[in-house]
Design an enzyme around this catalytic site. Structure first.
Site, PDB file in Angstrom:
ATOM      1  NE  ARG A  91      -3.550   0.134   2.047  1.00 40.34           N
ATOM      2  CZ  ARG A  91      -4.920   1.418   1.055  1.00 40.34           C
ATOM      3  NH1 ARG A  91      -5.420   0.309   0.352  1.00 40.34           N
ATOM      4  NH2 ARG A  91      -5.511   1.688   1.651  1.00 40.34           N
ATOM      5  CG  LEU A  93       3.108   4.089   4.047  1.00 41.36           C
ATOM      6  CD1 LEU A  93       4.042   4.720   5.623  1.00 41.36           C
ATOM      7  CD2 LEU A  93       1.535   3.116   4.678  1.00 41.36           C
ATOM      8  CG  ASN A 107       8.820  -0.171   0.776  1.00 45.66           C
ATOM      9  OD1 ASN A 107       7.932  -1.699   1.297  1.00 45.66           O
ATOM     10  ND2 ASN A 107       9.373  -0.221   0.330  1.00 45.66           N
ATOM     11  CG  HIS A 109      11.837  -1.392  -4.481  1.00 51.19           C
ATOM     12  ND1 HIS A 109      10.552  -2.018  -4.099  1.00 51.19           N
ATOM     13  CD2 HIS A 109      12.758  -0.870  -5.347  1.00 51.19           C
ATOM     14  CE1 HIS A 109      10.399  -1.880  -5.754  1.00 51.19           C
ATOM     15  NE2 HIS A 109      11.540  -1.714  -6.375  1.00 51.19           N
ATOM     16  CG  ASP A 145       8.363   0.925  -4.401  1.00 43.76           C
ATOM     17  OD1 ASP A 145       8.988   1.267  -3.400  1.00 43.76           O
ATOM     18  OD2 ASP A 145       9.038   1.098  -5.305  1.00 43.76           O
TER      19      ASP A 145
HETATM   20  C1  GAR Z   1      10.070  -8.272  -0.458  1.00 51.70           C
HETATM   21  O1  GAR Z   1      10.904  -9.152  -1.463  1.00 51.70           O
HETATM   22  C2  GAR Z   1       9.729  -7.521  -1.328  1.00 51.70           C
HETATM   23  O2  GAR Z   1      10.996  -6.418  -1.415  1.00 51.70           O
HETATM   24  C3  GAR Z   1       8.648  -6.667  -2.162  1.00 51.70           C
HETATM   25  O3  GAR Z   1       7.610  -7.393  -1.866  1.00 51.70           O
HETATM   26  C4  GAR Z   1       8.301  -8.630  -1.165  1.00 51.70           C
HETATM   27  C5  GAR Z   1       7.317  -8.955   0.370  1.00 51.70           C
HETATM   28  O4  GAR Z   1       8.083 -10.570   1.098  1.00 51.70           O
HETATM   29  N1  GAR Z   1       8.449  -5.372  -1.687  1.00 51.70           N
HETATM   30  C6  GAR Z   1       8.004  -4.633  -2.391  1.00 51.70           C
HETATM   31  O5  GAR Z   1       7.687  -5.169  -3.886  1.00 51.70           O
HETATM   32  C7  GAR Z   1       7.547  -3.203  -2.265  1.00 51.70           C
HETATM   33  N2  GAR Z   1       8.157  -1.943  -3.028  1.00 51.70           N
HETATM   34  P1  GAR Z   1       8.013 -11.556   1.915  1.00 51.70           P
HETATM   35  O6  GAR Z   1       6.288 -11.114   2.257  1.00 51.70           O
HETATM   36  O7  GAR Z   1       7.920 -12.098   1.865  1.00 51.70           O
HETATM   37  O8  GAR Z   1       8.280 -10.006   3.312  1.00 51.70           O
END
Ligand code: GAR
Length: 209
Positions: A91, A93, A107, A109, A145
């Site tokens: 989400r 924010l 966060n 990424h 991001d």
């Molecule tokens: C992770 O790879 C994280 O970097 C990505 O979602 C995945 C969550 O995995 N986040 C994004 O892409 C944010 N823009 P997890 O639930 O196993 O931590």
């Protein structure tokens, strides 16, 4: 003791890595005071319950962003959260949310930002043909991001890779990077100059206080 608040929407492997680091003392003087999901079916929330952590589901579906954010912020404040860790929280924010925790929301990424923001970053990087990718832990600001970078880890893209093998090796580095970033923030031995987060020597930290 500092309180961490975790926000997640899915699998929760970054949350587990943080929880393991807290339990093992790799993140000293910290505890996870609340794990919040916007989705009731997030596997990460089940894992958090199994670990005996306090959990909350605050559904986002069908709610205006600000109204949902107000509920989440109230829950974080109720649990006296010092640092908010987004761990696969899918989400954006609202600016209001970000302002409630200035430079206190992180966060992770799965790319070397500013390359490949948004969804499916690993697939984007793979399809682009980069030879090096990785992950970024950064402050959350009002843009997607985008905030100042705290830790980055690089991961080479191998000729034998596909999107899945690359994503798996990036994920291993994510788990290491998140712990490092939280430690840096909680220790407070840094300053942010423009977009640059730089470490401070012990003497400089004292002078600042
Ligand atoms: C992770 O790879 C994280 O970097 C990505 O979602 C995945 C969550 O995995 N986040 C994004 O892409 C944010 N823009 P997890 O639930 O196993 O931590």
């Amino acid at each position: 003791m500092k309180n961490l608040g975790i926000l997640l929407s899915g699998r929760g492997s970054n949350f587990v890595a943080i929880a393991d680091s807290v339990d093992a003392g790799r993140i000293p003087n910290a505890q996870i005071s609340i794990v919040i999901s916007n989705r009731a079916d997030a596997p990460g929330i089940e894992t958090a319950k199994e670990r005996g952590l306090k959990t909350l589901v605050i559904p986002s579906k069908g709610k205006p962003r600000e109204a949902h954010d107000q509920e989440v912020v109230a829950a974080l404040q109720d649990h006296k959260v010092d640092l908010v860790c987004l761990a696969g929280y899918m989400r954006l924010l609202s600016p209001w949310f970000v302002q409630q925790f200035p430079q206190r929301i992180l966060n992770i990424h799965p790319s070397l930002l500013p390359s490949f923001p948004g969804l499916e970053a690993q697939e984007q990087a793979f399809a682009y043909g980069v030879k090096v990718s990785g992950c970024t832990v950064h402050f959350v600001d009002e843009e997607l991001d985008h905030g100042a970078i705290i830790v980055q880890k690089t991961v080479p893209v191998l000729d034998s890779d596909d999107e899945h093998t690359l994503a798996a090796r990036i994920l291993e580095q994510e788990h290491i990077a998140y712990t490092e970033a939280i430690k840096i923030l909680l220790e407070g031995k840094y300053e942010v100059a423009g977009r640059r987060l730089v470490g401070l020597q012990k003497s400089e930290v004292r002078m600042q206080k």
